[in-house]
Design a protein around this motif. Structure first.
Motif, PDB file in Angstrom:
ATOM      1  N   MET A   1      -3.946  12.458  -2.712  1.00 48.78           N
ATOM      2  CA  MET A   1      -4.450  11.826  -1.776  1.00 48.78           C
ATOM      3  C   MET A   1      -4.998  10.480  -1.363  1.00 48.78           C
ATOM      4  SD  MET A   1      -6.928  13.178   1.710  1.00 48.78           S
ATOM      5  CE  MET A   1      -7.550  14.783   0.040  1.00 48.78           C
ATOM      6  N   ALA A   2      -5.324   9.671  -0.349  1.00 51.80           N
ATOM      7  CA  ALA A   2      -6.276   8.443  -1.413  1.00 51.80           C
ATOM      8  C   ALA A   2      -6.906   8.682  -0.136  1.00 51.80           C
ATOM      9  CB  ALA A   2      -4.889   7.055  -1.247  1.00 51.80           C
ATOM     10  N   GLY A   3      -7.851   7.897  -0.556  1.00 50.38           N
ATOM     11  CA  GLY A   3      -9.529   7.634   0.650  1.00 50.38           C
ATOM     12  C   GLY A   3     -10.833   6.141   0.755  1.00 50.38           C
TER      13      GLY A   3
ATOM     14  N   LEU B   1       0.162  12.797   1.506  1.00 52.86           N
ATOM     15  CA  LEU B   1       1.915  12.992   2.235  1.00 52.86           C
ATOM     16  C   LEU B   1       2.297  14.311   2.176  1.00 52.86           C
ATOM     17  CD1 LEU B   1       2.608  10.997  -1.662  1.00 52.86           C
ATOM     18  CD2 LEU B   1       2.547  10.249   0.959  1.00 52.86           C
ATOM     19  N   VAL B   2       3.120  14.333   2.544  1.00 50.46           N
ATOM     20  CA  VAL B   2       3.615  15.813   3.114  1.00 50.46           C
ATOM     21  C   VAL B   2       4.400  16.068   2.630  1.00 50.46           C
ATOM     22  CG1 VAL B   2       4.683  17.863   4.797  1.00 50.46           C
ATOM     23  CG2 VAL B   2       2.747  15.937   5.568  1.00 50.46           C
ATOM     24  N   THR B   3       4.855  16.943   1.228  1.00 46.66           N
ATOM     25  CA  THR B   3       5.929  17.282  -0.007  1.00 46.66           C
ATOM     26  C   THR B   3       6.606  18.701   0.250  1.00 46.66           C
ATOM     27  OG1 THR B   3       4.329  17.069  -1.709  1.00 46.66           O
ATOM     28  CG2 THR B   3       5.667  15.007  -1.338  1.00 46.66           C
ATOM     29  N   GLU B   4       7.353  19.017  -0.201  1.00 45.79           N
ATOM     30  CA  GLU B   4       7.293  20.081  -0.259  1.00 45.79           C
ATOM     31  C   GLU B   4       7.811  20.471  -1.616  1.00 45.79           C
ATOM     32  OE1 GLU B   4      10.291  23.957   2.250  1.00 45.79           O
ATOM     33  OE2 GLU B   4      10.428  21.825   2.730  1.00 45.79           O
TER      34      GLU B   4
ATOM     35  N   PRO C   1      -2.080  10.452   8.142  1.00 46.42           N
ATOM     36  CA  PRO C   1      -3.459  10.245   7.834  1.00 46.42           C
ATOM     37  C   PRO C   1      -4.969  11.049   8.627  1.00 46.42           C
ATOM     38  CG  PRO C   1      -2.170   9.162   9.443  1.00 46.42           C
ATOM     39  CD  PRO C   1      -1.409  10.066   8.545  1.00 46.42           C
ATOM     40  N   THR C   2      -5.980  10.777   8.116  1.00 48.50           N
ATOM     41  CA  THR C   2      -7.219  11.706   8.868  1.00 48.50           C
ATOM     42  C   THR C   2      -8.232  10.421   8.618  1.00 48.50           C
ATOM     43  OG1 THR C   2      -5.723  13.638   8.193  1.00 48.50           O
ATOM     44  CG2 THR C   2      -8.760  13.645   8.687  1.00 48.50           C
ATOM     45  N   VAL C   3      -8.533  10.450   9.681  1.00 49.74           N
ATOM     46  CA  VAL C   3     -10.544  10.029   9.923  1.00 49.74           C
ATOM     47  C   VAL C   3     -10.562  11.168   9.262  1.00 49.74           C
ATOM     48  CG1 VAL C   3     -12.083   8.442  11.455  1.00 49.74           C
ATOM     49  CG2 VAL C   3      -8.834   8.379  11.308  1.00 49.74           C
TER      50      VAL C   3
END
Length: 85
Positions: free
Chosen positions: A1-3, A16-19, A32-34
């Protein structure tokens, strides 16, 4: 995650969504998130978009947190994903 701290109390994050799986079709996408914080209150809103094979999915989520006292937090969250009807 980057912020990125966009302003005092305002943060933008990109996950990122990874599996990890042995299946041939793995999930991959963006989330993305705020995040807004002021005093004891924290508000968080996010979206996600990901694919598994040829199928696309989207989701949204909201969260509210309040610091009542040292070590005591109240949190409420709600989320919706197109994968879960």
């Amino acid at each position: 995650m980057a912020g990125l701290n966009a302003a005092p109390g305002l943060r933008v994050e990109l996950g990122l969504v990874t599996e990890k799986s042995t299946k041939p079709e793995l999930a991959h996408g963006l989330r993305p998130t705020v995040v807004y914080s002021t005093g004891a209150l924290t508000l968080r809103a996010g979206v996600e978009s990901y694919k598994i094979g040829d199928d696309s999915y989207t989701g949204t989520g909201l969260s509210v947190g309040y610091l009542v006292s040292e070590g005591v937090n109240l949190n409420a969250s709600v989320a919706k994903n197109s994968d879960f009807d």
